[in-house]
Design an enzyme around this catalytic site. Structure first.
Site, PDB file in Angstrom:
ATOM      1  N   MET A 252      53.561 -34.965  79.342  1.00 62.15           N
ATOM      2  CA  MET A 252      52.896 -34.040  80.253  1.00 62.15           C
ATOM      3  C   MET A 252      52.518 -34.824  81.497  1.00 62.15           C
ATOM      4  O   MET A 252      51.896 -35.896  81.408  1.00 62.15           O
ATOM      5  CB  MET A 252      51.676 -33.399  79.610  1.00 62.15           C
ATOM      6  CG  MET A 252      50.679 -34.323  78.984  1.00 62.15           C
ATOM      7  SD  MET A 252      49.430 -33.414  78.040  1.00 62.15           S
ATOM      8  CE  MET A 252      48.061 -33.449  79.174  1.00 62.15           C
TER       9      MET A 252
ATOM     10  N   ARG B 272      43.768 -32.385  73.158  1.00 68.02           N
ATOM     11  CA  ARG B 272      42.355 -32.735  73.032  1.00 68.02           C
ATOM     12  C   ARG B 272      41.932 -32.812  71.570  1.00 68.02           C
ATOM     13  O   ARG B 272      41.167 -33.689  71.183  1.00 68.02           O
ATOM     14  CB  ARG B 272      41.505 -31.737  73.812  1.00 68.02           C
ATOM     15  CG  ARG B 272      41.563 -31.977  75.301  1.00 68.02           C
ATOM     16  CD  ARG B 272      40.921 -30.898  76.131  1.00 68.02           C
ATOM     17  NE  ARG B 272      40.944 -31.278  77.539  1.00 68.02           N
ATOM     18  CZ  ARG B 272      40.573 -30.513  78.545  1.00 68.02           C
ATOM     19  NH1 ARG B 272      40.131 -29.283  78.304  1.00 68.02           N
ATOM     20  NH2 ARG B 272      40.642 -30.948  79.791  1.00 68.02           N
TER      21      ARG B 272
ATOM     22  N   TYR C   2      40.965 -40.206  78.473  1.00 64.78           N
ATOM     23  CA  TYR C   2      42.106 -39.334  78.819  1.00 64.78           C
ATOM     24  C   TYR C   2      42.017 -37.958  78.158  1.00 64.78           C
ATOM     25  O   TYR C   2      41.195 -37.723  77.297  1.00 64.78           O
ATOM     26  CB  TYR C   2      43.447 -40.008  78.579  1.00 64.78           C
ATOM     27  CG  TYR C   2      43.833 -40.527  77.222  1.00 64.78           C
ATOM     28  CD1 TYR C   2      43.235 -40.131  76.046  1.00 64.78           C
ATOM     29  CD2 TYR C   2      44.889 -41.443  77.131  1.00 64.78           C
ATOM     30  CE1 TYR C   2      43.661 -40.623  74.825  1.00 64.78           C
ATOM     31  CE2 TYR C   2      45.323 -41.943  75.909  1.00 64.78           C
ATOM     32  CZ  TYR C   2      44.703 -41.532  74.773  1.00 64.78           C
ATOM     33  OH  TYR C   2      45.142 -42.019  73.562  1.00 64.78           O
ATOM     34  N   GLU C   3      42.873 -37.069  78.650  1.00 68.31           N
ATOM     35  CA  GLU C   3      42.850 -35.641  78.294  1.00 68.31           C
ATOM     36  C   GLU C   3      41.526 -34.976  78.657  1.00 68.31           C
ATOM     37  O   GLU C   3      41.059 -34.068  77.976  1.00 68.31           O
ATOM     38  CB  GLU C   3      43.146 -35.439  76.795  1.00 68.31           C
ATOM     39  CG  GLU C   3      44.424 -36.067  76.315  1.00 68.31           C
ATOM     40  CD  GLU C   3      45.624 -35.720  77.172  1.00 68.31           C
ATOM     41  OE1 GLU C   3      45.625 -34.655  77.815  1.00 68.31           O
ATOM     42  OE2 GLU C   3      46.572 -36.523  77.222  1.00 68.31           O
ATOM     43  N   GLY C   4      40.934 -35.434  79.746  1.00 69.68           N
ATOM     44  CA  GLY C   4      39.639 -34.907  80.172  1.00 69.68           C
ATOM     45  C   GLY C   4      38.542 -35.791  79.635  1.00 69.68           C
ATOM     46  O   GLY C   4      38.343 -35.873  78.417  1.00 69.68           O
TER      47      GLY C   4
END
Length: 594
Positions: A162, A295, A438-440
């Site tokens: 992604m 997530r 990561y991933e927010g």
């Protein structure tokens, strides 16, 4: 030196005794996944992780990935391990049978994912990113794209990524600059640069399928103008094999603190041929299908590292001889007692254990709800969707925070031997740290929880959690045997309810109130969720203790629940006080004084 043994007994306790996997096996599409099938799958996964992936963890970290002339080479042994992983059917386990997968329940897959993350976190990212891209394409791609790409992604022949982040654009995806120009044949030409792309270039698979956020000409500003595109490394030929090299290349790889065997790449798109996924300008919505799955998966990464760190620390504490127990020698035949006898070492080990086992139960609860989206009952499906929406930020943030804490406690238990490279614990501390970012970032997860999820649909998401906890407390509050577990849960749950109401009211006056409370609120919520699960686990263990050969397992489960309730859950009092303090202590500080 670290070692790893998959915690199969506890995994089976969570699957079968706590979460009722039989109910999931009865859902449409999961009928074959009885315990008779899931048990040998768990056993085989354990063998793969213990015998193939774990031995590559430390050498892979020491060698790292190499970048030369645009080509990324993974550490020695990774290609063979990936081949064995795919040939064993692990890449397709949780994929749709329509694409050659087995359609395994999420509850089973989350246990296997944990094992992989414990054994070799860096390796886990390659198939993990592929599965996330697979899910996104399966939900939003055209039939033609799905037919062409999904079977090979399910088999692991082709991997996925992604591609969101750009130098000026991290959390704020409305700042994306990558452009997509329409072509006469219906494809698009992608131009731009992406950074921090996990598994963006490597030598494990025959092709890499990039899912890329970009802007169409004349697109609206901000997130409402972002679209999603598929751009493969090699354009498939008519026979389905990788063909001409596409206009996407790796500009460099990052030199990182941890997960060094995972290639984190800068990718340059120079007129790369790409195909629209989903509707124009709806790319962020499509990409969130992948990001939400990721997530949850990142939360399991924290859990996996926490389990591995606990195992390493416990083994060291049993073997390391230093000093004598405070009450006198416990092992007088030895020159000193093992450090396991010391109260502070036991405190740290029990903290690791209580967090890890509680987080495993929470991850399984989220996975069970993902499975219940298959329920023929519409109300059950909606409740499951609501629960997943609510707990996704909690799973991501809480499990990665506590996984990092477990790794640092492991280093503290081992002292200087934990800090040096040769024993392996410091790698867990380095590897775990990225999962909080990561991933927010976990701060973003906290804002998502308090700003979006708690008030959504007039509090409907909250009811998916509050109702079962409230019902459990009410039903069990009169049982004397459970009092030491239910009473602390009830008090902490009351704090959570009060904090939820007070923060919602305060945020109506000033949005900074919610922002200042967010991280403490997520931790409070997470600790109450673990308390609910620990109360239920203690109840099961009390019912089964003394029934046979598993007596020691159930006794340990009860003792760990007791430790959690008495030593860890009291943190909720301090968190509630911090939330009540409001935004002023944070926001009133002069900007120029920083």
């Amino acid at each position: 030196m670290m070692s790893y043994k998959a915690p199969l007994r506890d995994m089976r306790f969570v699957l079968y005794e706590l979460m009722g996997a039989d109910e999931v096996a009865a859902l449409p599409g999961h009928e074959e996944f009885s315990r008779e099938l899931m048990d040998p799958i768990l056993d085989e996964a354990a063998r793969l992780c213990e015998d193939v992936l774990f031995p590559l963890n430390r050498p892979g970290d020491e060698e790292g990935c190499a970048f030369e002339n645009g080509v990324v080479r993974t550490p020695e042994g990774f290609r063979e391990a990936y081949r064995r992983y795919c040939e064993g059917g692990w890449s397709s386990l949780a994929c749709d049978p329509a694409h050659g997968g087995l359609g395994a329940p999420h509850m089973l897959n989350v246990m296997i994912t944990e094992m992989i993350c414990s054994a070799n976190l860096a390796f886990s990212l390659y198939p993990g990113l592929t599965h996330g891209a697979y899910l996104c394409l399966d939900e939003h791609g055209s039939d033609a794209l799905k037919a062409e790409y999904l079977p090979k992604m399910a088999s692991g022949e082709w991997s996925g990524t992604m591609c969101l982040t750009e130098p000026q654009c991290g959390t704020d995806l409305g700042l994306v600059r990558t452009r997509a120009e329409p072509r006469a044949d219906g494809s698009y030409a992608l131009s731009g640069s992406k950074m921090f792309i996990s598994a963006g270039e490597h030598d494990l698979s025959d092709n890499i399928v990039h899912l890329v956020l970009a802007r169409l000409p004349g697109a609206p500003k901000g997130v409402k103008g972002v679209s999603l595109f598929l751009a493969p490394k090699y354009l498939p030929r008519q026979d389905g094999a990788p063909g001409e090299r596409n206009g996407v290349s790796c500009g460099s790889i990052e030199h990182k603190m941890g997960i060094r065997a995972s290639a984190t790449c800068v990718l340059n798109f120079d007129g790369a041929t790409a195909f629209l996924v989903g509707a124009p300008h709806k790319g962020l919505r499509a990409m969130f299908s992948m990001m939400n799955a990721e997530r949850l998966a990142v939360g399991v990464q924290g859990l996996g590292v926490g389990e591995a760190a606990y195992q390493g620390a416990a083994a060291y504490a049993r073997e390391r001889l230093q000093g004598r127990a405070l009450k006198g020698a416990k092992y007088p035949e030895k020159p000193a007692d093992p450090i396991l006898v010391h109260p502070d070492v036991r405190r740290m080990l029990l903290t690791q254990r209580a967090y890890v086992e509680g987080c495993r139960a929470l991850a399984a609860w989220a996975a069970r709800s993902l499975d219940l989206r298959r329920s023929p009952d519409a109300a059950a499906r909606r409740e499951a969707e609501d629960f997943v929406a609510l707990v996704t930020p909690i799973v991501k943030a809480l499990l990665t925070d506590l996984g990092t804490e477990a790794a640092n406690l492991g280093m503290q238990i081992m002292g200087g031997h934990g800090y040096i490279r040769e024993n392996g614990m410091e790698q867990y501390a380095r590897d775990a740290r990225i999962a909080q970012i990561y991933e927010g970032t976990n701060g973003v997860q906290a804002l998502d929880l308090i700003g979006r999820k708690t008030g959504a649909h007039a509090g409907r998401y909250l009811r998916a959690f509050f109702h079962p906890v409230s019902a459990y407390v009410e039903a069990k509050s009169g049982e004397a045997a459970l009092a030491e577990f239910v009473e602390p849960l009830a008090k902490a749950f009351g704090r959570l309810q009060q904090a939820t109401a007070e923060t919602a009211r305060a945020a109506l006056r000033d949005p900074d109130e919610a922002g200042a409370a967010a991280t403490d609120y997520l931790r409070l919520f997470g600790l109450v969720a673990l308390a609910y699960l620990w109360a239920r686990m203690a109840e099961i263990a009390l019912q089964k203790q003394g029934a046979g050969e598993d007596d020691r397992f159930y006794a340990a489960k009860i003792a760990t629940a007791r430790f959690y309730m008495r030593r860890l859950l009291p943190q909720t009092s301090g968190l509630a006080a911090a939330i009540r303090a409001g935004a002023a202590p944070v926001m009133a500080f002069d900007d120029l004084a920083f």
